[in-house]
Design an enzyme around this catalytic site. Structure first.
Site, PDB file in Angstrom:
ATOM      1  N   HIS A  56       1.021  -1.254   0.114  1.00 32.51           N
ATOM      2  CA  HIS A  56      -0.019   0.053   0.074  1.00 32.51           C
ATOM      3  C   HIS A  56       0.918   1.351  -0.109  1.00 32.51           C
ATOM      4  O   HIS A  56       1.944   1.129  -0.072  1.00 32.51           O
ATOM      5  CB  HIS A  56      -1.054  -0.053   1.173  1.00 32.51           C
ATOM      6  N   HIS A  58       1.288   4.137   1.920  1.00 31.18           N
ATOM      7  CA  HIS A  58       1.781   4.835   3.141  1.00 31.18           C
ATOM      8  C   HIS A  58       3.243   4.949   2.871  1.00 31.18           C
ATOM      9  O   HIS A  58       3.965   4.030   2.576  1.00 31.18           O
ATOM     10  CB  HIS A  58       1.343   4.445   4.218  1.00 31.18           C
ATOM     11  N   ASP A  60       5.818   4.992   5.112  1.00 28.74           N
ATOM     12  CA  ASP A  60       6.637   4.075   5.614  1.00 28.74           C
ATOM     13  C   ASP A  60       6.729   2.803   5.091  1.00 28.74           C
ATOM     14  O   ASP A  60       7.471   1.781   5.572  1.00 28.74           O
ATOM     15  CB  ASP A  60       6.334   3.838   7.412  1.00 28.74           C
ATOM     16  N   HIS A  61       6.188   2.584   3.980  1.00 27.17           N
ATOM     17  CA  HIS A  61       6.198   1.353   3.154  1.00 27.17           C
ATOM     18  C   HIS A  61       6.794   1.454   1.775  1.00 27.17           C
ATOM     19  O   HIS A  61       7.231   0.496   1.163  1.00 27.17           O
ATOM     20  CB  HIS A  61       4.658   0.706   2.938  1.00 27.17           C
ATOM     21  N   HIS A 112      -7.315  -0.834   5.622  1.00 31.12           N
ATOM     22  CA  HIS A 112      -6.413   0.140   6.035  1.00 31.12           C
ATOM     23  C   HIS A 112      -6.319   1.134   5.066  1.00 31.12           C
ATOM     24  O   HIS A 112      -6.160   2.458   5.402  1.00 31.12           O
ATOM     25  CB  HIS A 112      -4.956  -0.536   6.236  1.00 31.12           C
ATOM     26  N   ASP A 131      -0.237  -3.941   6.395  1.00 29.42           N
ATOM     27  CA  ASP A 131      -0.926  -3.361   7.512  1.00 29.42           C
ATOM     28  C   ASP A 131      -2.239  -3.949   7.881  1.00 29.42           C
ATOM     29  O   ASP A 131      -3.099  -3.150   8.276  1.00 29.42           O
ATOM     30  CB  ASP A 131      -0.747  -1.827   7.642  1.00 29.42           C
ATOM     31  N   HIS A 169       4.846  -4.399  11.124  1.00 26.96           N
ATOM     32  CA  HIS A 169       5.022  -3.628  12.184  1.00 26.96           C
ATOM     33  C   HIS A 169       5.352  -4.747  13.702  1.00 26.96           C
ATOM     34  O   HIS A 169       4.698  -5.958  13.624  1.00 26.96           O
ATOM     35  CB  HIS A 169       3.913  -2.740  12.428  1.00 26.96           C
TER      36      HIS A 169
END
Length: 257
Positions: A56, A58, A60-61, A112, A131, A169
């Protein structure tokens, strides 16, 4: 032979590194930061990064994708319905790709984010789910509706018991604290909490999980259980008429927990 290793990023992210030990090729899942991957490749100087898998959008990915792609020329696979930097192949539900000689199935799991996907390896039963499904938990609903996330989790829960859960995570201990609040009499949750607490105190990661453990201890996969429904009914002051309602109430509780 494929080896899977977790590279730590930020405060609690894991970048999953898949290694073809014969061909000395590697693939990474959700590299939010290029530095841990670059450090591994530098340490293993004769390896090639061939593929980047994105669940996805975001940051942090995906934050490390452009740099890694420039450095290595790796192919970037990501969800068709999200804006993924450097994406070479857009993926939708039911697609199949081959990475490091292994087939991967694409499962759309909105909730998410609206375009979130998971990568499933059917021979080894590996699930890279970003996530969506966490060990003992699930992702927050930043874009999707509770009914979407509940349906996505039910799709993943239908995979074989020995499916290994490679989520993104290290949230397991905090998720289990919530699970204990939802089902205080669940001995499986208590035992798992003690085990994960010991792992974390010694610096050991808690992943991968597996679906057998998740079905026994993850409240978000246990919305049909009487104990979970009764706890939610007690908190909400009314009986929920559907599992998706139970899920919505659980997720709202977890958001404030």
């Amino acid at each position: 032979m494929i080896k899977i290793e977790a590279l730590s990023a930020f405060s609690d992210n894991y970048i999953w590194l898949l290694q073809d030990t014969q061909q000395k090729r590697a693939a990474v899942v959700d590299p939010g930061d290029a530095a841990p991957v670059q450090a591994w490749l530098h340490e293993h100087g004769d390896w090639t990064l061939s593929d980047i898998l994105i669940t996805h959008h975001h940051n942090d990915h995906v934050g490390g994708v452009d740099q890694l792609r420039r450095d290595s020329g790796a192919r970037v696979f990501g969800p068709a319905n999200e804006n993924i930097p450097g994406r070479d192949q857009a993926l939708v539900d039911g697609d199949r790709i081959e990475v490091l000689g292994l087939p991967l199935q694409i499962i759309e799991v909105p909730g998410h984010t609206l375009g979130h996907i998971a990568f499933y390896q059917p021979d080894h039963h590996w699930l890279f789910c970003g996530d969506t499904l966490f060990a003992a938990g699930c992702g927050r609903l930043f874009e999707g509706a509770p009914v979407q996330m509940h349906q996505s989790l039910q799709r993943l829960a239908a995979l074989p018991d020995d499916t290994l859960i490679y989520c993104a995570h290290e949230y397991t201990l905090s998720n289990l604290r919530f699970a204990k609040a939802v089902e205080p009499a669940n001995s499986d949750i208590a035992e798992r909490f003690a085990q994960v607490e010991a792992w974390r105190q010694s610096g050991q990661i808690s992943l991968p999980s597996n679906l057998r453990i998740e079905r026994a201890t993850n409240p978000f996969l246990r919305t049909a259980e009487t104990s979970v429904k009764e706890m939610i009914a007690s908190r909400e002051g009314r009986t929920m008429t559907s599992e998706s309602e139970v899920f919505a109430a659980l997720r709202a509780w977890k958001d404030r927990f």
